[in-house]
Design a protein around this motif. Structure first.
Motif, PDB file in Angstrom:
ATOM      1  N   UNK A  15      11.637  -5.764   3.193  1.00  0.00           N
ATOM      2  CA  UNK A  15      10.734  -4.968   4.011  1.00  0.00           C
ATOM      3  C   UNK A  15      10.292  -3.768   3.193  1.00  0.00           C
ATOM      4  N   UNK A  16       9.076  -3.341   3.434  1.00  0.00           N
ATOM      5  CA  UNK A  16       8.482  -2.258   2.654  1.00  0.00           C
ATOM      6  C   UNK A  16       8.046  -1.114   3.555  1.00  0.00           C
ATOM      7  N   UNK A  17       8.127   0.073   3.012  1.00  0.00           N
ATOM      8  CA  UNK A  17       7.568   1.248   3.668  1.00  0.00           C
ATOM      9  C   UNK A  17       6.541   1.843   2.708  1.00  0.00           C
ATOM     10  N   UNK A  18       5.286   1.709   3.063  1.00  0.00           N
ATOM     11  CA  UNK A  18       4.205   2.282   2.260  1.00  0.00           C
ATOM     12  C   UNK A  18       3.887   3.659   2.805  1.00  0.00           C
ATOM     13  N   UNK A  19       4.022   4.654   1.966  1.00  0.00           N
ATOM     14  CA  UNK A  19       3.796   6.030   2.379  1.00  0.00           C
ATOM     15  C   UNK A  19       2.624   6.598   1.599  1.00  0.00           C
TER      16      UNK A  19
END
Length: 122
Positions: free
Chosen positions: A77-81
């Motif tokens: 899972x990715x968190x793009x900030x």
């Protein structure tokens, strides 16, 4: 059992973008709701974003700047900030659950990673 390992944290300037990754071990990754919490020094841990099978929930402070995505075959899972601010500085934790509780509550999440530090300079 699920083990979560975050990566991708670092030091960036305000306005920059950063992508965090969370690699999950274990079976049936696609059946888990996934999310991210963060904790800044001297502050309580707070919900950032969560993704269930049906919906995505955002903290107001990150809406329109952060997005979550997942790659089920890669168990990641990715968190793009984006448009990062100094107030985004915190240790970011990946979380997972098969439950149906309130995503905003830390008690709703069964598995936690060790966290990755994100520091945003002004």
């Amino acid at each position: 059992q699920v083990q979560l390992v975050e990566s991708g944290g670092g030091l960036v300037q305000a306005g920059a973008s950063l992508r965090l990754s969370c690699a999950a071990s274990g079976r049936a990754f696609s059946k888990y709701s996934m999310g991210w919490f963060r904790q800044a020094p001297g502050k309580e841990r707070e919900f950032v974003i969560g993704m269930s099978r049906d919906s995505t929930t955002y903290a107001y402070s990150v809406k329109d700047r952060f997005t979550i995505s997942r790659d089920n075959p890669k168990n990641t899972v990715y968190l793009q900030m984006s448009s990062l601010k100094p107030e985004d500085t915190a240790k970011y934790y990946c979380v997972a659950t098969q439950g149906m509780g309130d995503m905003l509550q830390s008690a709703s999440w069964d598995y936690w990673g060790q966290g990755t530090q994100v520091t945003v300079s002004s």
